[in-house]
Design a protein around this motif. Sequence first.
Motif, PDB file in Angstrom:
ATOM      1  N   ILE A 102       1.361  12.420 -11.112  1.00  0.00           N
ATOM      2  CA  ILE A 102       0.367  11.458 -11.267  1.00  0.00           C
ATOM      3  C   ILE A 102      -0.666  12.052 -10.765  1.00  0.00           C
ATOM      4  O   ILE A 102      -1.890  12.057 -11.198  1.00  0.00           O
ATOM      5  CB  ILE A 102       1.013  10.199 -10.560  1.00  0.00           C
ATOM      6  CG1 ILE A 102       1.726   9.691 -11.361  1.00  0.00           C
ATOM      7  CG2 ILE A 102      -0.463   9.300 -10.156  1.00  0.00           C
ATOM      8  CD1 ILE A 102       2.349   8.239 -10.729  1.00  0.00           C
ATOM      9  N   GLU A 118      -0.078   2.540 -16.405  1.00  0.00           N
ATOM     10  CA  GLU A 118       0.780   1.905 -15.397  1.00  0.00           C
ATOM     11  C   GLU A 118       1.099   0.275 -15.935  1.00  0.00           C
ATOM     12  O   GLU A 118       1.928  -0.152 -15.787  1.00  0.00           O
ATOM     13  CB  GLU A 118       0.034   1.603 -14.233  1.00  0.00           C
ATOM     14  CG  GLU A 118       0.882   1.025 -13.025  1.00  0.00           C
ATOM     15  CD  GLU A 118      -0.197   1.207 -11.829  1.00  0.00           C
ATOM     16  OE1 GLU A 118      -1.514   0.881 -11.690  1.00  0.00           O
ATOM     17  OE2 GLU A 118       0.419   1.452 -10.661  1.00  0.00           O
ATOM     18  N   ARG A 127      -7.012  -5.069  -1.164  1.00  0.00           N
ATOM     19  CA  ARG A 127      -5.923  -5.501  -1.847  1.00  0.00           C
ATOM     20  C   ARG A 127      -4.808  -6.429  -1.138  1.00  0.00           C
ATOM     21  O   ARG A 127      -3.960  -7.085  -1.747  1.00  0.00           O
ATOM     22  CB  ARG A 127      -4.892  -4.184  -2.111  1.00  0.00           C
ATOM     23  CG  ARG A 127      -5.722  -3.178  -2.958  1.00  0.00           C
ATOM     24  CD  ARG A 127      -4.923  -1.993  -3.002  1.00  0.00           C
ATOM     25  NE  ARG A 127      -5.499  -0.783  -3.930  1.00  0.00           N
ATOM     26  CZ  ARG A 127      -4.981   0.173  -4.084  1.00  0.00           C
ATOM     27  NH1 ARG A 127      -3.781   0.618  -3.639  1.00  0.00           N
ATOM     28  NH2 ARG A 127      -5.395   1.092  -4.946  1.00  0.00           N
ATOM     29  N   THR A 160       6.703  -0.544  -7.139  1.00  0.00           N
ATOM     30  CA  THR A 160       5.378  -0.543  -8.103  1.00  0.00           C
ATOM     31  C   THR A 160       4.525   0.697  -7.186  1.00  0.00           C
ATOM     32  O   THR A 160       4.724   0.716  -6.031  1.00  0.00           O
ATOM     33  CB  THR A 160       4.721  -1.759  -8.023  1.00  0.00           C
ATOM     34  OG1 THR A 160       4.515  -2.258  -6.818  1.00  0.00           O
ATOM     35  CG2 THR A 160       5.621  -2.905  -8.790  1.00  0.00           C
ATOM     36  N   PHE A 176      -4.212  11.876 -12.726  1.00  0.00           N
ATOM     37  CA  PHE A 176      -5.239  11.362 -12.099  1.00  0.00           C
ATOM     38  C   PHE A 176      -6.673  12.245 -12.374  1.00  0.00           C
ATOM     39  O   PHE A 176      -7.763  12.067 -12.771  1.00  0.00           O
ATOM     40  CB  PHE A 176      -5.165  11.200 -10.792  1.00  0.00           C
ATOM     41  CG  PHE A 176      -5.305   9.548 -10.299  1.00  0.00           C
ATOM     42  CD1 PHE A 176      -4.385   9.026 -10.326  1.00  0.00           C
ATOM     43  CD2 PHE A 176      -6.503   9.316  -9.445  1.00  0.00           C
ATOM     44  CE1 PHE A 176      -4.306   7.530 -10.110  1.00  0.00           C
ATOM     45  CE2 PHE A 176      -6.545   8.074  -9.227  1.00  0.00           C
ATOM     46  CZ  PHE A 176      -5.524   7.036  -9.513  1.00  0.00           C
ATOM     47  N   PHE A 189      -4.891   6.362 -16.201  1.00  0.00           N
ATOM     48  CA  PHE A 189      -3.677   6.020 -15.102  1.00  0.00           C
ATOM     49  C   PHE A 189      -3.276   4.607 -15.370  1.00  0.00           C
ATOM     50  O   PHE A 189      -2.181   4.116 -15.327  1.00  0.00           O
ATOM     51  CB  PHE A 189      -3.839   6.754 -13.801  1.00  0.00           C
ATOM     52  CG  PHE A 189      -2.679   6.127 -13.003  1.00  0.00           C
ATOM     53  CD1 PHE A 189      -1.529   6.624 -13.098  1.00  0.00           C
ATOM     54  CD2 PHE A 189      -2.856   5.236 -11.964  1.00  0.00           C
ATOM     55  CE1 PHE A 189      -0.326   6.220 -12.341  1.00  0.00           C
ATOM     56  CE2 PHE A 189      -1.894   4.864 -11.076  1.00  0.00           C
ATOM     57  CZ  PHE A 189      -0.565   5.273 -11.445  1.00  0.00           C
ATOM     58  N   ARG A 190      -4.337   3.743 -14.984  1.00  0.00           N
ATOM     59  CA  ARG A 190      -4.316   2.101 -14.931  1.00  0.00           C
ATOM     60  C   ARG A 190      -3.651   1.681 -16.356  1.00  0.00           C
ATOM     61  O   ARG A 190      -2.746   0.712 -16.127  1.00  0.00           O
ATOM     62  CB  ARG A 190      -5.328   1.391 -14.328  1.00  0.00           C
ATOM     63  CG  ARG A 190      -5.722   2.007 -12.763  1.00  0.00           C
ATOM     64  CD  ARG A 190      -4.989   1.455 -11.932  1.00  0.00           C
ATOM     65  NE  ARG A 190      -5.522   1.909 -10.469  1.00  0.00           N
ATOM     66  CZ  ARG A 190      -4.687   2.117  -9.516  1.00  0.00           C
ATOM     67  NH1 ARG A 190      -3.324   2.150  -9.617  1.00  0.00           N
ATOM     68  NH2 ARG A 190      -5.245   2.598  -8.385  1.00  0.00           N
ATOM     69  N   ASP A 196       6.079   4.769 -10.583  1.00  0.00           N
ATOM     70  CA  ASP A 196       5.448   6.060 -10.623  1.00  0.00           C
ATOM     71  C   ASP A 196       6.298   7.162 -11.197  1.00  0.00           C
ATOM     72  O   ASP A 196       5.482   7.982 -12.109  1.00  0.00           O
ATOM     73  CB  ASP A 196       5.051   6.377  -8.970  1.00  0.00           C
ATOM     74  CG  ASP A 196       3.755   5.739  -8.492  1.00  0.00           C
ATOM     75  OD1 ASP A 196       3.067   5.017  -9.363  1.00  0.00           O
ATOM     76  OD2 ASP A 196       3.556   5.834  -7.409  1.00  0.00           O
ATOM     77  N   PRO A 220      -3.485  10.700  -4.362  1.00  0.00           N
ATOM     78  CA  PRO A 220      -4.524  11.310  -4.822  1.00  0.00           C
ATOM     79  C   PRO A 220      -5.842  10.358  -4.106  1.00  0.00           C
ATOM     80  O   PRO A 220      -6.657  10.817  -3.731  1.00  0.00           O
ATOM     81  CB  PRO A 220      -4.835  11.058  -6.390  1.00  0.00           C
ATOM     82  CG  PRO A 220      -3.654  10.242  -6.946  1.00  0.00           C
ATOM     83  CD  PRO A 220      -2.442  10.553  -5.737  1.00  0.00           C
ATOM     84  N   LEU A 221      -5.439   9.133  -4.063  1.00  0.00           N
ATOM     85  CA  LEU A 221      -6.546   8.163  -3.502  1.00  0.00           C
ATOM     86  C   LEU A 221      -6.726   8.510  -1.846  1.00  0.00           C
ATOM     87  O   LEU A 221      -7.869   8.001  -1.522  1.00  0.00           O
ATOM     88  CB  LEU A 221      -6.110   6.824  -3.508  1.00  0.00           C
ATOM     89  CG  LEU A 221      -5.989   5.978  -5.000  1.00  0.00           C
ATOM     90  CD1 LEU A 221      -5.232   4.829  -4.868  1.00  0.00           C
ATOM     91  CD2 LEU A 221      -7.253   6.092  -5.406  1.00  0.00           C
ATOM     92  N   GLY A 255       0.847   1.619  -5.496  1.00  0.00           N
ATOM     93  CA  GLY A 255       0.034   0.507  -4.572  1.00  0.00           C
ATOM     94  C   GLY A 255      -1.101  -0.026  -5.036  1.00  0.00           C
ATOM     95  O   GLY A 255      -1.284  -1.084  -4.745  1.00  0.00           O
ATOM     96  N   GLY A 256      -1.371   0.413  -6.394  1.00  0.00           N
ATOM     97  CA  GLY A 256      -2.605  -0.212  -6.970  1.00  0.00           C
ATOM     98  C   GLY A 256      -2.126  -0.993  -8.237  1.00  0.00           C
ATOM     99  O   GLY A 256      -3.054  -1.563  -9.097  1.00  0.00           O
ATOM    100  N   LYS A 262       7.860   1.420  -0.222  1.00  0.00           N
ATOM    101  CA  LYS A 262       8.570   0.631  -1.190  1.00  0.00           C
ATOM    102  C   LYS A 262       9.569   1.422  -1.766  1.00  0.00           C
ATOM    103  O   LYS A 262      10.634   0.695  -2.224  1.00  0.00           O
ATOM    104  CB  LYS A 262       7.368   0.651  -2.312  1.00  0.00           C
ATOM    105  CG  LYS A 262       6.086  -0.241  -1.937  1.00  0.00           C
ATOM    106  CD  LYS A 262       4.989  -0.370  -2.712  1.00  0.00           C
ATOM    107  CE  LYS A 262       4.395   0.894  -2.788  1.00  0.00           C
ATOM    108  NZ  LYS A 262       3.151   1.244  -2.819  1.00  0.00           N
ATOM    109  N   LEU A 281       0.726  -1.328   0.103  1.00  0.00           N
ATOM    110  CA  LEU A 281      -0.045   0.081   0.163  1.00  0.00           C
ATOM    111  C   LEU A 281       0.961   1.236  -0.129  1.00  0.00           C
ATOM    112  O   LEU A 281       2.001   1.173   0.326  1.00  0.00           O
ATOM    113  CB  LEU A 281      -0.920  -0.232   1.358  1.00  0.00           C
ATOM    114  CG  LEU A 281      -2.028  -1.053   1.023  1.00  0.00           C
ATOM    115  CD1 LEU A 281      -2.933  -1.119   2.414  1.00  0.00           C
ATOM    116  CD2 LEU A 281      -3.109  -0.562   0.231  1.00  0.00           C
ATOM    117  N   PRO A 282       0.307   2.596  -0.274  1.00  0.00           N
ATOM    118  CA  PRO A 282       0.947   3.688  -0.062  1.00  0.00           C
ATOM    119  C   PRO A 282       1.529   3.867   1.204  1.00  0.00           C
ATOM    120  O   PRO A 282       0.880   3.748   1.991  1.00  0.00           O
ATOM    121  CB  PRO A 282      -0.007   4.585  -0.610  1.00  0.00           C
ATOM    122  CG  PRO A 282      -1.121   3.967  -1.430  1.00  0.00           C
ATOM    123  CD  PRO A 282      -0.880   2.674  -0.968  1.00  0.00           C
TER     124      PRO A 282
END
Length: 165
Positions: free
Chosen positions: A43, A59, A135, A76, A47, A55-56, A32, A117-118, A78-79, A13, A8-9
Amino acid sequence: MAVALVGLPGAGKSAVGRRLGARLDLPFIDTDHVIEQRIGCSIRDYFEREGEIAFRDLEQTVIADLAAQPHGVLATGGGAVLREANRKQLRDHFHVIYLRSSPEDLFRRLRHDVKRPLLQVADPLGRLRELHDARDPLYRETAHEVVDTGRPSIAMLVDIIVMQL
Ligand code: S3P
């Protein structure tokens, strides 16, 4: 050698990936960052302007390109694991490590972060709990190893990962 970090963010990572790359004498690649270089803006702006699906798609293209020549330590987004194609590319071409963190720890680290953004929502901790529940199974499915980030420092996490390689 090719290692990919998922999680996750706020799981660390990028911080862990950078140190792990230096330790293994491998290039560090942040997906990213590669995406931002391709689109020429942040990003967050992308977004807002183009939406999450665009965006996906981007990615997915970047991950496929990197998986075609797997080398280095990859952090990577998070999504990234949301798409099956990405899970397969990562699992097949990288040694994948899931940096697992509790939503509460992530919240403590990200509280003042405006780049993600999320998490620009009224209840970011609730959002992190939802993201974690949704996730966590996908990160586990993608990863060859799970490393808990709760207590260890970044340096200790790097040691733990190196021992598992
Ligand atoms: C996202 C995480 C971000 C970035 C984008 C979407 C996500 O990366 O890819 O904002 O869906 O969790 P980090 O995990 O590096 O924050």
